[in-house]
Design an enzyme around this catalytic site. Structure first.
Site, PDB file in Angstrom:
ATOM      1  CB  SER A  50      -0.875   0.009   1.255  1.00 14.83           C
ATOM      2  OG  SER A  50      -0.047   0.201   2.400  1.00 14.83           O
ATOM      3  CG  ASP A  83      -3.573  -2.863  -1.702  1.00 16.61           C
ATOM      4  OD1 ASP A  83      -4.520  -2.997  -2.504  1.00 16.61           O
ATOM      5  OD2 ASP A  83      -3.678  -3.068  -0.471  1.00 16.61           O
ATOM      6  N   GLY A 187      -9.824  -4.200   7.352  1.00 14.22           N
ATOM      7  CA  GLY A 187      -9.619  -4.245   8.797  1.00 14.22           C
ATOM      8  C   GLY A 187     -10.326  -5.414   9.476  1.00 14.22           C
ATOM      9  CB  SER A 223      -8.872 -10.541   6.631  1.00 15.45           C
ATOM     10  OG  SER A 223      -7.537 -10.346   6.220  1.00 15.45           O
ATOM     11  CG  ASP A 265      -2.782  -5.934   5.422  1.00 12.09           C
ATOM     12  OD1 ASP A 265      -2.013  -6.520   6.196  1.00 12.09           O
ATOM     13  OD2 ASP A 265      -2.694  -4.720   5.199  1.00 12.09           O
TER      14      ASP A 265
HETATM   15  P1  13P Z   1      -8.288  -7.089   4.859  1.00  7.73           P
HETATM   16  O1  13P Z   1      -8.224  -5.907   5.767  1.00  7.73           O
HETATM   17  O2  13P Z   1      -9.614  -7.804   4.975  1.00  7.73           O
HETATM   18  O3  13P Z   1      -7.169  -8.008   5.055  1.00  7.73           O
HETATM   19  O4  13P Z   1      -8.230  -6.533   3.355  1.00  7.73           O
HETATM   20  C1  13P Z   1      -7.010  -6.213   2.757  1.00  7.73           C
HETATM   21  C2  13P Z   1      -7.170  -5.460   1.469  1.00  7.73           C
HETATM   22  O5  13P Z   1      -8.219  -5.397   0.860  1.00  7.73           O
HETATM   23  C3  13P Z   1      -5.957  -4.804   0.948  1.00  7.73           C
HETATM   24  O6  13P Z   1      -6.226  -4.038  -0.185  1.00  7.73           O
HETATM   25  O1  G3H Z   2      -5.911  -1.330   1.907  1.00  9.00           O
HETATM   26  C1  G3H Z   2      -5.755  -1.853   2.965  1.00  9.00           C
HETATM   27  C2  G3H Z   2      -4.574  -2.677   3.270  1.00  9.00           C
HETATM   28  O2  G3H Z   2      -4.870  -3.495   4.356  1.00  9.00           O
HETATM   29  C3  G3H Z   2      -3.350  -1.827   3.509  1.00  9.00           C
HETATM   30  O3  G3H Z   2      -3.484  -1.137   4.678  1.00  9.00           O
HETATM   31  O4  G3H Z   2      -2.945   1.265   4.224  1.00  9.00           O
HETATM   32  O5  G3H Z   2      -2.730   0.253   6.527  1.00  9.00           O
HETATM   33  O6  G3H Z   2      -1.089  -0.353   4.721  1.00  9.00           O
HETATM   34  P1  G3H Z   2      -2.493   0.097   5.053  1.00  9.00           P
HETATM   35 ZN    ZN Z   3      -8.163  -3.158  -0.304  1.00 10.48          ZN
END
Ligand code: 13P
Ligand code: G3H
Ligand code: ZN
Length: 342
Positions: A50, A83, A187, A223, A265
């Site tokens: 990300s 991402d 999340g 997730s 994630d």
């Molecule tokens: P989660 O928070 O469900 O793991 O989703 C991750 C995600 O979509 C990253 O782009």
């Molecule tokens: O888009 C969501 C992913 O879980 C990445 O999260 O922006 O905290 O790295 P982050």
């Molecule tokens: Zn996402």
């Protein structure tokens, strides 16, 4: 060196009828956990960063960690993906860095929070498709918005993907993959009870897949938030309220209907945090980071392996030789955006 474009990886997944997990990385232990899981299950894999990850680790460090993965695990096909790119500029810098795939998330404005309108989304996504395909790089777009706010990504508003708009969006932008909003959020706090098929709006995936059978669909916020992982955190002094994620069997249903990329994630974050809390509690006198990062890495590997088997990518690592970016660029030029790579 098995650096592959996400387009090839997803076309192969479509041909084989499986999905591919896209796991977020911020540091060495996450990269190693994911790659060890890929090796153990012989899986192709997408590792993604990300904007927050790039800022946390520093672009150069993060890119070289990801690149090391392709060197140390040469038998594994790996796509390196940006991402939630918030602007064409973020995507351009990811391509310059060496990523083989970028997400232009034009469902939100470039603050990563404010929902945008359809025309804005088409315009910025098309701009990225033109720039990326010229370099052979894959593009994921997003239509509709997820709930939840995860650091810099998310408006908190849910706006499910409209299948009519999805058809127009893919035609006008030429994206390789489309992230659809079906009621998930980023999340740990996605649902207050186990989600049924209405809460999850799986029918949207089915309808979009019927109308766009050659577009690879992407599920974000995927997730599963397993209770066992939450319980370990809470047992060792953490405080995670009761919550539900996306059941693996629903993801498997999605995979039957065109979902090829599954973003995960949070489950790795939960696994690592539980293992670290447990290690701290078990021996409060330890202070060598390796003492607690080793079990954290092992816990992340375990959850990634389970997902790789469940998504069906296990066993497919060596199915094909990667097509170089330069050859992909020629294919896009000669065959247009909707080429097939298998
Ligand atoms: P989660 O928070 O469900 O793991 O989703 C991750 C995600 O979509 C990253 O782009
Ligand atoms: O888009 C969501 C992913 O879980 C990445 O999260 O922006 O905290 O790295 P982050
Ligand atoms: Zn996402």
């Amino acid at each position: 060196m098995a650096l592959v474009t996400m387009r090839q990886l997803l076309d192969e997944a479509a041909g084989g009828g499986y999905g591919v997990g896209a796991f977020n990385v911020n540091n060495l232990e996450q990269v190693q956990a994911i790659m060890d899981a890929a090796r153990a299950t012989e899986s192709p894999v997408i590792i993604q960063a990300s904007r927050g990850a790039r800022k946390y680790a520093n672009d150069r460090f993060l890119y070289h960690l990801m690149e090391a993965a392709t060197e140390v695990y040469p038998e594994i096909s790996v796509a390196l993906h940006q991402d939630h790119g918030n602007s064409p500029e973020t995507c351009r810098s990811a391509i310059e860095l060496g990523f083989t795939s970028v997400m232009m998330d034009g469902s939100l404005m470039d603050d990563g929070k404010t929902p945008s309108d359809f025309e804005y989304n088409v315009r910025v996504t098309r701009e990225v498709v033109e720039m990326a395909h010229e370099a052979g790089v894959t593009v994921e777009g997003e239509l509709g918005t997820l709930g939840g706010i995860e650091d810099d990504v998310g408006s908190g508003e849910v706006n499910l993907t409209d299948p009519d708009q999805a058809v127009e969006f893919v035609e006008r932008t030429g994206v390789d993959a489309l992230a659809v909003a079906i009621g998930t959020s980023h999340g740990a706090y996605k649902f207050t009870k186990e989600p049924d098929r209405e809460v999850l709006a799986m029918h949207i995936i089915e309808e979009i897949n019927q109308r766009l059978p050659t577009t690879h669909l992407v599920m974000h916020g995927s997730s599963s938030v397993p209770k066992e992982l939450v319980d370990i955190i809470n047992e060792y002094g953490g405080k995670i309220d009761p919550t539900w994620g996306v059941p693996v069997r629903e993801i498997q249903e999605g995979i039957k209907h065109g979902v090829r990329k599954v973003n995960v994630d949070t489950d790795l974050r939960l696994a690592a945090t539980g293992a670290i809390r447990k290690a701290f509690a078990e021996d409060p006198s330890e202070f060598d980071p390796r003492y607690y990062l080793k079990p954290a890495r092992a816990a992340m590997q375990e959850v990634v392996e389970a997902r790789m088997v469940a998504f069906g990518q296990a066993g497919h690592a060596k199915d094909y030789d990667p097509i170089p970016l330069a050859d992909m660029a020629i294919r896009y030029r000669e065959q247009g955006h909707s080429l097939t790579v298998t």
